[in-house]
Design a protein around this motif. Structure first.
Motif, PDB file in Angstrom:
ATOM      1  N   ALA A   1      -3.355  40.950  46.266  1.00 59.65           N
ATOM      2  CA  ALA A   1      -4.764  41.077  45.919  1.00 59.65           C
ATOM      3  C   ALA A   1      -5.227  39.766  45.301  1.00 59.65           C
ATOM      4  CB  ALA A   1      -4.970  42.234  44.942  1.00 59.65           C
ATOM      5  N   GLU A   2      -6.364  39.281  45.746  1.00 58.57           N
ATOM      6  CA  GLU A   2      -6.843  37.974  45.283  1.00 58.57           C
ATOM      7  C   GLU A   2      -7.170  37.988  43.799  1.00 58.57           C
ATOM      8  OE1 GLU A   2     -10.002  34.533  46.727  1.00 58.57           O
ATOM      9  OE2 GLU A   2     -10.203  36.575  47.464  1.00 58.57           O
ATOM     10  N   ARG A   3      -7.739  39.090  43.314  1.00 56.63           N
ATOM     11  CA  ARG A   3      -8.096  39.195  41.898  1.00 56.63           C
ATOM     12  C   ARG A   3      -7.209  40.226  41.219  1.00 56.63           C
ATOM     13  NH1 ARG A   3     -14.265  40.633  41.243  1.00 56.63           N
ATOM     14  NH2 ARG A   3     -13.415  41.051  39.154  1.00 56.63           N
ATOM     15  N   LEU A   4      -6.445  39.780  40.221  1.00 54.53           N
ATOM     16  CA  LEU A   4      -5.604  40.701  39.457  1.00 54.53           C
ATOM     17  C   LEU A   4      -6.461  41.676  38.664  1.00 54.53           C
ATOM     18  CD1 LEU A   4      -2.667  38.535  38.036  1.00 54.53           C
ATOM     19  CD2 LEU A   4      -2.492  40.479  39.591  1.00 54.53           C
ATOM     20  N   ASP A   5      -7.592  41.189  38.137  1.00 55.71           N
ATOM     21  CA  ASP A   5      -8.455  42.081  37.369  1.00 55.71           C
ATOM     22  C   ASP A   5      -9.240  43.025  38.271  1.00 55.71           C
ATOM     23  OD1 ASP A   5     -10.091  40.150  38.451  1.00 55.71           O
ATOM     24  OD2 ASP A   5     -11.401  39.985  36.697  1.00 55.71           O
ATOM     25  N   GLY A   6      -9.073  42.856  39.586  1.00 52.23           N
ATOM     26  CA  GLY A   6      -9.691  43.764  40.531  1.00 52.23           C
ATOM     27  C   GLY A   6      -8.765  44.886  40.952  1.00 52.23           C
ATOM     28  N   ILE A   7      -7.601  44.978  40.305  1.00 53.45           N
ATOM     29  CA  ILE A   7      -6.652  46.067  40.549  1.00 53.45           C
ATOM     30  C   ILE A   7      -6.661  46.988  39.332  1.00 53.45           C
ATOM     31  CG2 ILE A   7      -4.263  46.702  41.050  1.00 53.45           C
ATOM     32  CD1 ILE A   7      -3.829  43.823  42.017  1.00 53.45           C
ATOM     33  N   VAL A   8      -6.910  48.258  39.554  1.00 53.30           N
ATOM     34  CA  VAL A   8      -6.912  49.244  38.476  1.00 53.30           C
ATOM     35  C   VAL A   8      -5.646  50.083  38.565  1.00 53.30           C
ATOM     36  CG1 VAL A   8      -8.083  51.243  37.478  1.00 53.30           C
ATOM     37  CG2 VAL A   8      -9.424  49.348  38.431  1.00 53.30           C
TER      38      VAL A   8
ATOM     39  N   GLN B   1       1.346  46.668  40.597  1.00 52.66           N
ATOM     40  CA  GLN B   1       1.631  47.170  39.256  1.00 52.66           C
ATOM     41  C   GLN B   1       1.186  46.186  38.174  1.00 52.66           C
ATOM     42  OE1 GLN B   1       5.670  48.427  38.927  1.00 52.66           O
ATOM     43  NE2 GLN B   1       5.432  49.353  36.932  1.00 52.66           N
ATOM     44  N   GLU B   2       0.988  44.934  38.539  1.00 53.00           N
ATOM     45  CA  GLU B   2       0.587  43.909  37.581  1.00 53.00           C
ATOM     46  C   GLU B   2      -0.922  43.860  37.374  1.00 53.00           C
ATOM     47  OE1 GLU B   2       2.195  40.213  38.875  1.00 53.00           O
ATOM     48  OE2 GLU B   2       4.239  40.993  39.093  1.00 53.00           O
ATOM     49  N   GLY B   3      -1.672  44.737  38.061  1.00 55.89           N
ATOM     50  CA  GLY B   3      -3.122  44.754  37.898  1.00 55.89           C
ATOM     51  C   GLY B   3      -3.526  44.951  36.450  1.00 55.89           C
ATOM     52  N   THR B   4      -4.617  44.302  36.047  1.00 56.00           N
ATOM     53  CA  THR B   4      -5.022  44.336  34.637  1.00 56.00           C
ATOM     54  C   THR B   4      -6.063  45.404  34.329  1.00 56.00           C
ATOM     55  OG1 THR B   4      -6.675  42.618  35.069  1.00 56.00           O
ATOM     56  CG2 THR B   4      -4.491  41.889  34.344  1.00 56.00           C
ATOM     57  N   GLY B   5      -6.655  46.022  35.359  1.00 58.42           N
ATOM     58  CA  GLY B   5      -7.592  47.117  35.112  1.00 58.42           C
ATOM     59  C   GLY B   5      -6.843  48.388  34.767  1.00 58.42           C
ATOM     60  N   SER B   6      -7.455  49.272  34.002  1.00 56.08           N
ATOM     61  CA  SER B   6      -6.756  50.497  33.603  1.00 56.08           C
ATOM     62  C   SER B   6      -7.719  51.684  33.554  1.00 56.08           C
ATOM     63  CB  SER B   6      -6.081  50.325  32.238  1.00 56.08           C
ATOM     64  OG  SER B   6      -7.053  50.103  31.232  1.00 56.08           O
ATOM     65  N   ALA B   7      -7.146  52.853  33.792  1.00 47.75           N
ATOM     66  CA  ALA B   7      -7.891  54.110  33.718  1.00 47.75           C
ATOM     67  C   ALA B   7      -6.870  55.224  33.537  1.00 47.75           C
ATOM     68  CB  ALA B   7      -8.717  54.336  34.981  1.00 47.75           C
TER      69      ALA B   7
ATOM     70  N   ALA C   1      -5.399  51.156  42.408  1.00 50.38           N
ATOM     71  CA  ALA C   1      -6.676  51.141  43.114  1.00 50.38           C
ATOM     72  C   ALA C   1      -7.238  49.729  43.160  1.00 50.38           C
ATOM     73  CB  ALA C   1      -7.669  52.076  42.414  1.00 50.38           C
ATOM     74  N   THR C   2      -7.833  49.387  44.278  1.00 51.04           N
ATOM     75  CA  THR C   2      -8.514  48.103  44.409  1.00 51.04           C
ATOM     76  C   THR C   2      -9.511  48.205  45.550  1.00 51.04           C
ATOM     77  OG1 THR C   2      -8.206  45.700  44.530  1.00 51.04           O
ATOM     78  CG2 THR C   2      -6.856  47.046  46.008  1.00 51.04           C
ATOM     79  N   ALA C   3     -10.234  47.124  45.778  1.00 53.42           N
ATOM     80  CA  ALA C   3     -11.154  47.070  46.905  1.00 53.42           C
ATOM     81  C   ALA C   3     -10.414  46.559  48.129  1.00 53.42           C
ATOM     82  CB  ALA C   3     -12.326  46.148  46.579  1.00 53.42           C
ATOM     83  N   LYS C   4     -10.696  47.129  49.287  1.00 57.02           N
ATOM     84  CA  LYS C   4     -10.059  46.652  50.511  1.00 57.02           C
ATOM     85  C   LYS C   4     -10.306  45.157  50.700  1.00 57.02           C
ATOM     86  CE  LYS C   4      -9.994  50.895  53.294  1.00 57.02           C
ATOM     87  NZ  LYS C   4     -10.407  51.501  54.585  1.00 57.02           N
ATOM     88  N   GLN C   5     -11.491  44.710  50.299  1.00 58.60           N
ATOM     89  CA  GLN C   5     -11.849  43.309  50.468  1.00 58.60           C
ATOM     90  C   GLN C   5     -11.036  42.392  49.555  1.00 58.60           C
ATOM     91  OE1 GLN C   5     -13.794  45.878  50.074  1.00 58.60           O
ATOM     92  NE2 GLN C   5     -15.510  45.856  51.489  1.00 58.60           N
TER      93      GLN C   5
ATOM     94  N   GLN D   1     -13.931  52.732  37.662  1.00 60.64           N
ATOM     95  CA  GLN D   1     -13.619  51.375  37.204  1.00 60.64           C
ATOM     96  C   GLN D   1     -13.868  50.346  38.298  1.00 60.64           C
ATOM     97  OE1 GLN D   1     -12.698  50.193  34.150  1.00 60.64           O
ATOM     98  NE2 GLN D   1     -13.129  52.240  33.379  1.00 60.64           N
ATOM     99  N   LEU D   2     -13.539  50.704  39.541  1.00 57.05           N
ATOM    100  CA  LEU D   2     -13.767  49.776  40.652  1.00 57.05           C
ATOM    101  C   LEU D   2     -15.260  49.497  40.834  1.00 57.05           C
ATOM    102  CD1 LEU D   2     -11.285  50.929  43.455  1.00 57.05           C
ATOM    103  CD2 LEU D   2     -11.077  48.972  41.915  1.00 57.05           C
TER     104      LEU D   2
END
Length: 382
Positions: A273-280, A132-138, A216-220, A153-154
């Protein structure tokens, strides 16, 4: 007389139960990691801190005159401390009286299994709270639109990498679609998931995701971080049964001073998730505006019948409902019209000239999406 060699004793059975417990948990985690596409498992070492990363920087002005030096835009990836992983501990005790009353299977083994489920629930909740803390949005009006926007966005966020997308959503947001779609669901760690959902990636359904949101994010981008419960440091002081992963440990013992059978469970496990900005975080906004139908009424082919036409035509699996009264019915978006009369969109309708017919286009739950009214013109004579 001494006991026979190789006699199976109570202690041997307790050990078997412990092994079954940790193997069951390990198998469940393995299936979860397969669904998430997790390939990185990081065991905690002394002094290490779990971190995520966020990219930030400034884009310079791109209006550069002929021959002038193009200024550098500077970006950097900064570590953001997530949290120190914690070794969590749980214990339960079953009295001798409960065992006598309910039997060992019900009093001890079934409650231990329930404890395992609750441990899993806690891990899932922590993971979803973090997403929920991911910084990407859509956003999108429907879940399909919101899902598609998250996918888009991903692709932008990870445009330089070949990724597999994974999404997390509340099952109630897609209940209508799932009811009519031919899909195959699987389960892992108490969660249902669908691979290659709508061709966009893997979707995991769980009620821990707030209704109206899609993560949403990348599995990686997902990592499993854990404290090895079978690590040398813990093993020096405690005796826990673990599987080869060391993700969870259990120890069963009997307390004769209180006449209780005790189970102690430990686990230090988190998914992040390693990258917060990689979470939408994509939001299903919905459309709360009632659409308009243009309704016409002309004399039908027989007495007392009216021929009704509606534009625009209904879409998808939506249906028509109608009501005839002295005046037009008040209809709001989402109003239930389940008790109204069904209409196929073409058959003539029995009605009286001068009455008002209100036609509604509704979804499979009979919620009004569009509406229109018209004064009835019926055939008065044969």
């Amino acid at each position: 007389m001494a006991a026979e060699t190789n006699l199976i004793k109570k202690a041997d059975l307790a050990r078997a139960r412990e092994v079954e417990f940790v193997e069951l948990f390990g198998y469940s985690v393995k299936k979860l990691m397969e669904a998430l596409g997790v390939t990185r498992r990081i065991p905690k070492t002394a002094g290490s801190v779990l971190k995520t990363y966020k990219a930030k920087g400034t884009l310079e002005n791109g209006a550069v005159a002929e021959g002038e030096l193009i200024p550098l835009s500077h970006y950097k990836v900064e570590p953001v401390s997530y949290k120190e992983i914690v070794l969590k501990k749980w214990r339960k005790a079953t009295s001798a009286e409960a065992i006598v009353e309910r039997g060992y299977d019900q009093a001890v083994e079934m409650t231990t299994d329930e404890m395992l489920k609750d441990v899993q629930k806690g891990i899932k909740k922590d993971f979803f709270d973090f997403l929920q803390e991911g910084t990407g949005s859509a956003s999108g009006k429907t879940f399909q639109q919101a899902l598609a926007q998250a996918w888009g966005q991903l692709q932008v966020l990870f445009e330089d990498n070949e990724i597999e997308a994974i999404y997390f959503m509340n099952p109630t947001d897609v209940a209508d679609y799932l009811g009519s779609a031919a899909i195959t669901t699987q389960t892992a760690f108490g969660m249902s998931y669908v691979e290659n959902f709508l061709g966009l990636g893997t979707v995991i359904f769980n009620s821990s995701v707030p209704k109206g949101s899609i993560y949403a994010t990348a599995k990686q981008n997902i990592v499993l971080y854990y404290i090895p419960t079978n690590g040398a440091d813990l093993s020096e002081a405690f005796s826990f049964t673990t599987d080869t992963t060391g993700l969870i440990g259990i120890h069963e013992s009997s307390d004769y001073t209180r006449m209780t059978a005790e189970d102690t469970v430990i686990s230090g496990l988190t998914l992040f998730a390693e990258r917060l900005d990689g979470i939408v975080v994509s939001t299903i906004t919905g459309d709360n505006t009632l659409g308009t139908l243009t309704v016409t009424s002309t004399a039908g082919s027989t007495k007392g019948k009216t021929s009704v036409s509606v534009t625009p035509a209904k879409s998808g699996s939506n249906t028509y409902k109608y009501k005839i009264a002295d005046a037009a019915q008040t209809v709001t978006y989402g109003k239930s019209v389940q008790t109204w009369i069904a209409w196929d969109g073409s058959s003539e309708i029995t009605a009286e000239t001068g009455k008002v017919i209100t036609v509604v286009e509704c979804d499979s739950s009979y919620k009004a999406l569009k509406a229109g009214s018209q004064t009835v013109t019926a055939k008065d004579e044969d």
